[in-house]
Scaffold this motif. Sequence first.
Motif, PDB file in Angstrom:
ATOM      1  N   TYR A  61       0.846  -1.185   0.000  1.00  0.00           N
ATOM      2  CA  TYR A  61       0.000   0.000   0.000  1.00  0.00           C
ATOM      3  C   TYR A  61       0.885   1.240   0.000  1.00  0.00           C
ATOM      4  O   TYR A  61       2.034   1.205   0.448  1.00  0.00           O
ATOM      5  N   PHE A  81      -1.201   0.921  -7.201  1.00  0.00           N
ATOM      6  CA  PHE A  81      -1.639   0.839  -5.807  1.00  0.00           C
ATOM      7  C   PHE A  81      -3.105   1.245  -5.673  1.00  0.00           C
ATOM      8  O   PHE A  81      -3.558   2.206  -6.296  1.00  0.00           O
ATOM      9  N   SER A 119      -0.337  -6.670   3.699  1.00  0.00           N
ATOM     10  CA  SER A 119       0.118  -5.634   2.781  1.00  0.00           C
ATOM     11  C   SER A 119       1.317  -4.937   3.405  1.00  0.00           C
ATOM     12  O   SER A 119       1.359  -4.741   4.620  1.00  0.00           O
ATOM     13  N   GLY A 138       0.575  -2.570  -7.821  1.00  0.00           N
ATOM     14  CA  GLY A 138       0.165  -2.359  -6.436  1.00  0.00           C
ATOM     15  C   GLY A 138       0.994  -3.108  -5.425  1.00  0.00           C
ATOM     16  O   GLY A 138       0.489  -3.467  -4.352  1.00  0.00           O
TER      17      GLY A 138
END
Length: 388
Positions: free
Chosen positions: A128, A153, A311, A332
């Motif tokens: 993230y 992301f 994450s 991402g």
Amino acid sequence: MMKITGYRALRTFHDWGRPVGDVNGFVSSGITEVPVVVLETDEGITGVGMGSHQDIDRLYPALDGQDPRAVSMLYDRMLARVFKAGHAGATFGGLGTLDMALWDIKAKLAGEPLWRLLGGGDRFVAGYASGLDIALDDDQLASFYKTMAERGFSSGKLKGGRNVDDDNRRLGIIYEELRRNAAHPALMLDANESWNLKQAVRHIAAVEAVHDLTWIEEPLRRWDAAGHARLTRSIRAAVATGENLTGLEQYTPLFDAGAVDVVQAASVWGITHFLRVAYAAHSRDLPVSPVGLTANPAVAHAAAVIPNHLSAEVQDLGSPLGITIDVEYSDGGIVLGETPGVGVTIDEDEIATAAKTEASWLIKEGPHVRPDRAGLQLVAERAALPLA
């Protein structure tokens, strides 16, 4: 038997290209120090660690003359070396830096990237975006998250906690930039231990009236298990904490109290610590999120192999002066490379040019110096931070 024969302590810096910090303060220059340690062996293979020089001189005798491949044993040997005075706090950073260097050597000897040596099958690590963005104006904030959205992301974390209206507006900016990748991007808010319990409840309730907050990070002091337990039962968002806990044993009160929903570990504390925390959390069906991979990218290799990784925090797309890191940021997340070891290569000649640079997190205006009366105010709001 291969033997550890010495170490070199180097110092470089990272130019973030923007002021960086949190509710406690910020570094207006956007330039911060990056300590590097090179661990030497009698066979000429070296290991690189990044993060801290703290108490390296006290910790190194635990490694001197030892086989660097015995990483787990040497980790505990370092803990034992500083047991009486205590390993917690800043000392744990030096330990983590040496731990990274040991894993680097071990993976280089195997001729494999660390993620594969540890048993990983996929070199992609979900992440993230996190701008350390307390001092960015709205346009700068939008620009940072636009750049991160272009890398795929769909989740972002705001540094906030001072003013509800500001936090709601700025979370909305992040949401709009990340919507290109998800209909409903994940939004996180990081208060960096700046509140007391009731401030946290009131502030989060006001944010949740506007945004579907995925988690609130470090709302209270790191050791407040009872407070975190009360808080997580009072809000919709998950409570994420743990990055400033220096040792697996410090998580036990939080686990026992049901006080944490997303278990965090700062990457600067090293690979072995992260793995141990991750498996302790896994035994309780809790997800884990490593924090600050710009300071220690090696932990991304460990994140690739644990079963409960959620994450990882990606704060910047660049790297420190004289440091090359074999990673890409796309889709991402973090795409780990194939370079044997932890994927960090150093250019000592280039690093030498940074010797006279003044760069530190530890300035009185910076985020590592706690403000007076933090968490002890009737009104959390303070005047807007001046921009450099």
